[in-house]
Design a protein around this motif. Structure first.
Motif, PDB file in Angstrom:
ATOM      1  N   UNK A  32       0.835  -1.197   0.000  1.00 47.99           N
ATOM      2  CA  UNK A  32       0.000   0.000   0.000  1.00 47.99           C
ATOM      3  C   UNK A  32       0.868   1.244   0.000  1.00 47.99           C
ATOM      4  N   UNK A  90       1.910  10.313 -14.556  1.00 48.14           N
ATOM      5  CA  UNK A  90       2.500  10.538 -13.238  1.00 48.14           C
ATOM      6  C   UNK A  90       2.898   9.277 -12.489  1.00 48.14           C
ATOM      7  N   UNK A  91       2.376   8.103 -12.884  1.00 50.53           N
ATOM      8  CA  UNK A  91       2.633   6.945 -12.037  1.00 50.53           C
ATOM      9  C   UNK A  91       3.598   5.972 -12.700  1.00 50.53           C
ATOM     10  N   UNK A 111       4.760   5.113  -5.800  1.00 46.04           N
ATOM     11  CA  UNK A 111       4.797   5.063  -7.258  1.00 46.04           C
ATOM     12  C   UNK A 111       3.885   6.119  -7.855  1.00 46.04           C
ATOM     13  N   UNK A 112       2.773   6.321  -7.161  1.00 49.60           N
ATOM     14  CA  UNK A 112       1.823   7.280  -7.708  1.00 49.60           C
ATOM     15  C   UNK A 112       2.381   8.683  -7.617  1.00 49.60           C
ATOM     16  N   UNK A 159       3.920   1.453  -0.982  1.00 52.19           N
ATOM     17  CA  UNK A 159       4.726   1.557  -2.189  1.00 52.19           C
ATOM     18  C   UNK A 159       3.912   2.085  -3.365  1.00 52.19           C
ATOM     19  N   UNK A 160       2.667   1.654  -3.426  1.00 52.68           N
ATOM     20  CA  UNK A 160       1.811   2.144  -4.499  1.00 52.68           C
ATOM     21  C   UNK A 160       1.691   3.654  -4.430  1.00 52.68           C
ATOM     22  N   UNK A 170      -6.681  -3.873  -0.348  1.00 53.48           N
ATOM     23  CA  UNK A 170      -5.545  -4.626  -0.891  1.00 53.48           C
ATOM     24  C   UNK A 170      -5.777  -6.143  -0.892  1.00 53.48           C
ATOM     25  N   UNK A 190       5.431   9.537  -7.623  1.00 54.96           N
ATOM     26  CA  UNK A 190       6.415   9.554  -8.698  1.00 54.96           C
ATOM     27  C   UNK A 190       7.502  10.623  -8.530  1.00 54.96           C
ATOM     28  N   UNK A 191       8.618  10.219  -8.983  1.00 54.36           N
ATOM     29  CA  UNK A 191       9.770  11.112  -8.831  1.00 54.36           C
ATOM     30  C   UNK A 191       9.571  12.465  -9.488  1.00 54.36           C
TER      31      UNK A 191
END
Ligand code: SF4
Ligand code: SF4
Lengths: 330, 177, 549
Positions: free
Chosen positions: B147, C260-261, B153-154, B149-150, C452, B156-157
């Motif tokens: 959770x 963005x992801x 990722x979302x 990590x998602x 999840x 985002x850099x």
């Protein structure tokens, strides 16, 4: 429980005729009035249901695509599983209706590696379904001989084929055996496979028992408890020529057979058996996958409130200008 | 080693019974599906459980190598960790093996005077059970980690570069009530 | 937890078998990890949805409007009149059970109410009771039940455990599509303000700002700027795309997830590089900056309201046709709904590839082309200079997304592309791909964080097939053409099959694409060293590096 309930209802139906004919001599009721009423209910009900379906529109083009779409000329499209033409749709529907294509898909799950044996219970559903529906159709067709003065050759052929094993006298019809086996299987399957038992309703058992009752009474009549066949034909001819008569001495088993059929007919339009008509109307199967080629119109399409570009620009104009985006209004 | 031979001879029976008792923890109609659908791709749960069981059983005979046993346990527990089980239910299946072995070969072993070995076996199963708890916890932790990590990722850099992370995190916090 | 080790005979006394009652007698219990947070008032308000209020699914009181039963029944009546699919599918199911074990949620969870047929019965039972003669007369014995609060909660719980993937519909002899019933069920729930915030939030964002995340125009641009920086440092080429440009030939629309992801961003870089290399006359739009459509997971009307922007923007900018990026549900909507809702698009022209001259006849009225169709055509005509060996460290398999598979049928194009840009391609087992593909478990707006467990269950059948090719062929990259897949499968792989990465098809294309005037590339788009380069440095280490994803 639900199975038992349905079973008792069918038994009760049989008892009603038995008492009615044997005890109260209601041959005219069971031989004439009820058949007419049942047939009328069937026809009117069936049409009513189909018209009702037909009246609700198909707003969107939603075929379930089961193969490659038609796109670039060098990519082979799947003309039947994902039809883009009317001919393809007809072929798809034909496979669906005649050989139960979608049920057959279950077969493929047998493909696997490893030492474990294939289980493949699903193929039995397909096979039993197919056997049941086809033998039902053939049997119904055979019965035409009761309703016509001169039995057409096609009917005779079918009869001949059906009894080609040449067993017993009168000759054994293969479809009689098949239908009883298939219906029995379909019933046992409902009871024994827990998932299916869990979802089954009384309305699922009832038609099975009813059809089993019809088949058994028919078989009894043909092979064991003989009835007065000439009388039966006379009655049938009377019904079709709207000149009903009740010949003497046909035998109660015939009335049981007839009554169960009447119940089936009358029950038909109110039940899931309507899938017979419905399958042709299913929008996931009977539409071509051509929605980007041919515009599909929704009859009740109506204008909706949208957030227009003007409103959007209004809100973000300054930011857009700063970022160097072109704007409509400075 | 006598015990090993006896158990090996009963392998199929023990595994079958063990599988059955594990399946009892599912609703009956589901259990039947898990038992009868033999296509590993149409029935990943049943397949995974059975495969893991086979591995664990063989491990047990050889004397439980933590690393190898973990792999098999992991396969099963990973599945049970995301199904409707309390932690104890999720790992109960390990203990059930004791019950099954007792029923299948207990008497025979005692007759053969092998009850000591049976005790040894049981302690091996206990060891497996402890491992199972650890794995269960790891799987659950993994879920939380995913959770987080998602979310990362979302965001985002790119957004990080743009210093927009704050905004997004705030939004996310809100949507978690 | 700390239970010690019970004796065998103790264990035999533990009753771990759930009581088996008929499904109507098993009231719903909301289990944490299986459902999402309720839609918030402000997000419902933003688009004018009814009964906007903050609420919590776990609470007893869902703050329903007075007379809610009536609203729902009226809603059913209305939809029976408007959708033949709904009326028909409620009427003709014979409960043969062919669909029962085809749903990934059932396969992964074992919850009987996840069998498609039973999911439908949840609603069908109410339909029988209130709309059919037999149901009114016979009640329970006819499988009918009244609409109660418990029933409503059950609907909510299970209609948000269906990803509208249509797998059940493939196996049903009458084509009964549970996705269709779920959609209707969700419409009914929306009449009472019962959605999940993971859907409603993006809907509200998209309505006002043009995309699900609510990225404002300048943010979209700066996001893409960053990608351009990365592309420049990898290839030495500076790309300059245009935004909201009038008079461009093509409008490009892709799901905002790609903006963005991770790892969708790499796919987006792929688009940028490909278009630059082709010298395509195209533009991005910040107003229509969302190809996806979470409105589709609320109501048909909402979906139409969001979708309207695409044609409106194409008209405003005066483009000739529209090109669409890799996305699943976006393509279900574009392919099967867009023209019907917001067409006819008579202000556009029939799409023709400016590079190859190919006419996309299959898109002649909707005038929107899938990028996989577009790129496959380019490759076929030899218009791209490709070096597949740059993807040699990858062993690729392809996941067919539900929507593009069963609501469109795009199977060969992406495979053709992959085979041209990668040297190692392996298929997953036959009954888990193409029209029988398994869902990622997170579709139809269910890709939230709080559910999840549900997602991991639903994704198990897919993951299991990946695991198989991972173990058998060493597959380490899962390609797909869907933005939600790219996010959801990454997580799924992380849990079930660590060591397998996830990528969009156009990321693979861009990595293999030899661009005019590029410098010698040493890394792929993710900044990982390319296979050849690595060998020069350290021989023989590549085995391990494969796990890079
Ligand atoms: S396959 Fe179709 S007819 Fe059979 S139970 Fe499922 S929905 Fe009903
Ligand atoms: S549409 Fe997909 S998720 Fe929904 S019931 Fe059918 S198989 Fe399950």
């Amino acid at each position: 429980m639900r199975a038992l309930f349905s079973f008792i209802v069918v038994i009760a139906l049989v008892a009603i005729v038995f008492v009615g004919v044997k005890g109260a001599n209601l041959e005219f009721l069971f031989g004439v009035i009820i058949p007419y009423a049942a047939l009328a209910t069937f026809i009117i009900g069936f049409i009513y249901r189909v018209v009702k379906w037909g009246r609700s529109p198909v707003p969107f083009h939603i075929p379930t695509t089961c193969g490659q779409q038609k796109t670039l000329p060098w990519i082979k499209d799947s003309k039947i599983e994902n039809p883009s033409t009317t001919a393809g749709v007809i072929a798809r529907m034909a496979l669906e209706v005649l050989v139960f294509r979608s049920l057959f898909r279950n077969l493929k799950t047998d493909l696997r590696e490893g030492p474990r044996l294939a289980y493949g219970s699903d193929k039995w559903l397909w096979l039993a379904g197919l056997a049941f529906h086809w033998s039902f159709l053939i049997i119904a067709f055979r019965h035409l001989r009761f309703f016509m003065q001169d039995v057409p050759v096609v009917v005779q052929w079918v009869e001949g084929l059906d009894s080609f094993l040449q067993i017993g006298a009168p000759l054994l019809y293969i479809t009689d055996v098949i239908i009883i086996t298939a219906v029995t299987y379909l019933f046992l399957r409902r009871v024994y496979i827990p998932q299916v038992r869990y979802i089954s309703l009384a309305a699922d058992y009832f038609p099975l028992f009813l059809i089993l009752g019809i088949a058994i009474s028919g078989v009894l009549m043909r092979y064991f408890i003989k009835v007065h066949v000439v009388g039966v034909k006379e009655l049938a001819m009377g019904l079709v020529s709207f000149n009903p008569t009740i010949p003497e001495g046909i035998g109660v088993i015939f009335y049981i057979h007839l009554f169960l059929i009447c119940v089936l007919f009358a029950y038909f339009p109110f039940s899931k058996l309507m899938h017979m008509g419905g399958v042709f109307l299913s929008p996931t199967r009977n539409l071509a996958n051509n929605s980007r080629m041919v515009r599909h119109v929704n009859p009740w399409n109506y204008p909706v409130k949208v957030h227009t570009y003007e409103e959007y620009e209004e809100e973000f104009r300054e930011k857009m200008k700063m970022a160097g985006l072109p704007v409509e209004k400075e | 080693m006598e015990l090993k031979n006896i158990l090996s001879a009963k392998r199929t029976a023990v595994l079958k019974k063990w599988f059955d008792v594990i399946l009892e923890s599912y609703p009956p109609n589901t259990a039947e599906f898990l038992r009868t659908q033999k296509d590993p791709f149409a029935n990943p749960v049943g397949h995974t459980i059975f495969e893991g069981m086979e591995g664990i059983f063989d491990e047990l005979l050889e004397g439980v190598d933590s690393h190898k046993a973990s792999v098999f346990l992991d396969n099963i527990i990973r599945v049970r960790a995301i199904q409707d089980f309390t932690p104890s239910q999720a790992v109960l299946f390990v203990f059930l093996l004791k019950k099954v072995i007792e029923e299948e070969v207990g008497e025979e072993l005692r007759k053969e005077g092998l009850s000591e070995e049976l005790t040894l076996l049981n302690s091996r199963i206990d060891k497996l059970a402890l491992l199972a708890f650890d794995i269960y916890m790891k799987c659950r932790e993994k879920l939380y980690e995913l959770r987080a990590k998602e979310l990362e990722n979302r965001t985002f850099r790119l957004l990080k570069k743009a210093n927009l992370v704050y905004e997004i995190q705030e939004q996310e916090a809100e949507s978690r009530n | 937890m700390a239970k010690g080790t019970p004796k065998p005979d103790e264990l035999s006394r533990i009753d771990y078998t759930p009581p088996q009652k008929e499904w109507m007698d098993t009231p719903v219990k909301l289990k944490p990890g299986m459902y999402c947070w309720g839609a918030k008032a402000k997000n419902l308000q933003a688009v004018g949805f009814p009964n906007a209020r903050d609420w919590t699914p776990a609470d007893e009181d869902w703050k329903l409007p007075e007379n809610w039963e009536w609203t729902v029944l009226e809603g059913i009546y209305d939809r029976l009149k408007k959708y033949r699919s709904f009326q028909l599918f409620l009427d003709i199911c014979v409960r043969c059970g062919a669909c029962a074990d085809k749903c990934h949620f059932y396969i992964g969870s074992g919850d009987p109410k996840n069998m498609p047929v039973l999911r439908a019965e949840l609603l069908r039972s109410v339909y029988r009771r209130h709309f059919t003669f037999g149901g009114k007369l016979l009640g329970r014995i006819a499988g009918a039940r009244k609409l109660t609060l418990d029933v409503l909660k059950e609907w909510w719980y299970y209609f948000f455990q269906c990803t509208e993937c249509r797998r059940c519909s493939v196996f049903c002899p009458y084509g009964i599509d549970q996705a269709e019933i779920t959609m209707m069920g969700r419409e009914l729930l929306n009449l009472l303000g019962l959605n999940i915030d993971w859907i409603q939030g993006p809907v509200a964002n998209c309505y006002k700002k043009g995309n699900h995340l609510g990225l404002e125009p300048h943010t979209i641009m700066s996001n893409i700027e960053f990608m351009l920086d990365d592309i420049e440092s990898i290839t030495g080429i500076r790309i300059e795309p245009s935004f909201n440009r009038k008079g461009a030939e093509i409008l490009f629309v892709t799901p905002s997830g790609d903006l963005f992801a991770d790892p969708g961003t790499y796919t987006c870089m792929g688009y940028l590089m490909l278009f630059h290399e082709l010298g395509l006359d195209y533009t991005w739009s910040t107003y229509a900056s969302e190809g996806g459509n979470f409105g589709f997971f609320t109501t048909n009307e909402m979906a139409k309201r969001l979708n309207a922007k695409i044609y409106a923007e194409a008209k405003r900018l005066g483009v000739k046709w529209i090109l669409g990026g890799e996305c699943g549900h976006m393509w279900r909507v574009v392919h099967q709904y867009m023209d019907t809702w917001n067409g006819p698009a008579d202000f556009l022209e029939e799409p023709v590839s400016p590079i190859t001259g190919t006419k996309f006849e299959n898109a002649k009225t909707t005038k929107m082309v899938h990028i996989a169709e577009f790129t496959a055509d380019l490759i076929r005509h030899g218009k791209l200079n490709l070096d597949p060996s740059r993807n040699d460290h990858l062993k690729v398999t392809f996941h067919d997304s539900c929507n593009t598979s069963r609501g469109m049928g795009i199977f060969e194009e992406p495979r053709y592309i992959i085979k041209n840009v990668c040297n190692n391609f392996y298929e997953m087992p036959e009954n888990t791909i193409r029209e029988k593909t398994f869902c990622c478990g997170s579709g139809s707006g269910l890709n939230a964080g709080e559910n999840m467990e549900l997602r991991m269950r639903g994704g198990l059948p897919r993951a299991n097939a990946v695991k198989y090719v991972h173990e058998k062929y060493g597959v380490n990259m899962l390609a797909n053409i869907c933005a939600i897949d790219r996010a959801a499968l990454s997580t799924l792989m992380d849990y079930w099959v660590p060591g397998v990465g996830v990528t969009g098809v156009h990321e693979l294309v861009a990595n293999a694409l030899v661009m005019k005037g590029e410098k010698k590339r040493t890394t792929n788009l993710r900044g990982e060293p390319l296979p050849g380069v690595e060998e020069e440095e350290e021989e023989g280490k590549e085995e391990k590096e494969e796990q890079g994803g």
